[in-house]
Design an enzyme around this catalytic site. Structure first.
Site, PDB file in Angstrom:
ATOM      1  N   GLU A   1      -8.431 -49.438  -7.009  1.00 46.39           N
ATOM      2  CA  GLU A   1      -9.191 -50.722  -7.961  1.00 46.39           C
ATOM      3  C   GLU A   1      -8.511 -52.049  -7.607  1.00 46.39           C
ATOM      4  O   GLU A   1      -8.492 -52.816  -8.331  1.00 46.39           O
ATOM      5  CB  GLU A   1      -9.221 -50.335  -9.143  1.00 46.39           C
ATOM      6  CG  GLU A   1     -10.062 -49.145  -9.568  1.00 46.39           C
ATOM      7  CD  GLU A   1     -11.559 -49.005  -9.532  1.00 46.39           C
ATOM      8  OE1 GLU A   1     -12.036 -50.149  -9.495  1.00 46.39           O
ATOM      9  OE2 GLU A   1     -12.038 -47.919  -9.176  1.00 46.39           O
TER      10      GLU A   1
ATOM     11  N   VAL B   1      -9.616 -42.635 -19.433  1.00 47.62           N
ATOM     12  CA  VAL B   1     -10.051 -43.643 -18.627  1.00 47.62           C
ATOM     13  C   VAL B   1     -11.638 -43.939 -18.840  1.00 47.62           C
ATOM     14  O   VAL B   1     -12.279 -42.619 -18.739  1.00 47.62           O
ATOM     15  CB  VAL B   1      -9.801 -43.372 -16.969  1.00 47.62           C
ATOM     16  CG1 VAL B   1     -10.488 -44.436 -16.357  1.00 47.62           C
ATOM     17  CG2 VAL B   1      -8.288 -43.319 -16.852  1.00 47.62           C
TER      18      VAL B   1
HETATM   19  C1  SIN Z   1     -15.532 -48.146 -12.392  1.00 49.25           C
HETATM   20  O1  SIN Z   1     -16.081 -47.491 -11.673  1.00 49.25           O
HETATM   21  O2  SIN Z   1     -15.056 -48.000 -13.751  1.00 49.25           O
HETATM   22  C2  SIN Z   1     -14.588 -49.350 -12.077  1.00 49.25           C
HETATM   23  C3  SIN Z   1     -15.369 -50.020 -10.711  1.00 49.25           C
HETATM   24  C4  SIN Z   1     -15.510 -49.150  -9.520  1.00 49.25           C
HETATM   25  O3  SIN Z   1     -14.573 -48.605  -9.223  1.00 49.25           O
HETATM   26  O4  SIN Z   1     -16.837 -49.119  -9.088  1.00 49.25           O
END
Ligand code: SIN
Length: 168
Positions: free
Chosen positions: A81, A3
């Site tokens: 998310e 990820v």
């Molecule tokens: C991420 O952190 O990659 C996505 C956006 C967030 O949750 O702040």
């Protein structure tokens, strides 16, 4: 499974990971252009959080998910998310070479999209916003600190953090 996090996932990865390293995603830049009705704001007064927009490059963190918890983690991240973000797969560049990683991106056609504004207006917006996950200000400043500690230059995030710190 990997990820790629470029926002809160950088400083609040609430899932198990076997490895963590910085990587660059070309063709995209980080912007506080996404509304947050569920974490750093409310449906009536959404906060401002990051998404990716077409641009030069963005630095973030790759998390290597252990095989036995990867599916559960992805399912939990899908919930975390859910406010307008879509899961996409991208190739990022790490010190040891290219890596394929999944990342969450909110595009302008999602209902929470806020888009650009002046630094002053965005800073004031962030400074006054709060949600179930806490102050929007904390989200911005923790991200700005994490980027600075890693030596990542991000004029957008740094400029907003400086503007928020100047506010009373
Ligand atoms: C991420 O952190 O990659 C996505 C956006 C967030 O949750 O702040």
């Amino acid at each position: 499974m990997n990820v790629f996090g470029y926002g809160s996932l950088i400083w609040r990865p609430d899932f198990p990971f076997a490895g963590r390293y910085w990587a660059r995603l070309d063709g995209w830049e980080r912007r506080f252009w996404q509304g947050s009705p569920d974490h750093r704001g409310t449906p009536e007064a959404p906060g401002r959080v990051v998404t990716l927009v077409p641009g030069e490059a963005v630095w973030g963190v790759v998390f290597e998910l252990p095989a036995d918890t990867a599916e559960t983690t992805m399912a939990r991240l899908d919930v975390r998310e859910q406010g307008g973000y879509e899961l996409v797969e991208r190739q990022v560049h790490a010190e040891h070479g290219p890596v394929v990683a999944r990342t969450f991106v909110a595009t302008p056609d999602n209902p929470e999209w806020l888009g650009p504004d002046t630094v002053t207006a965005m800073a004031a917006h962030i400074a006054r916003s709060h949600g179930p996950s806490g102050a929007n200000r904390e989200y911005l400043l923790r991200l700005a600190d994490a980027l600075e500690q890693a030596g990542v230059l991000d004029a957008h995030t740094r400029g907003l953090a400086a503007a928020v710190r100047r506010l009373p």
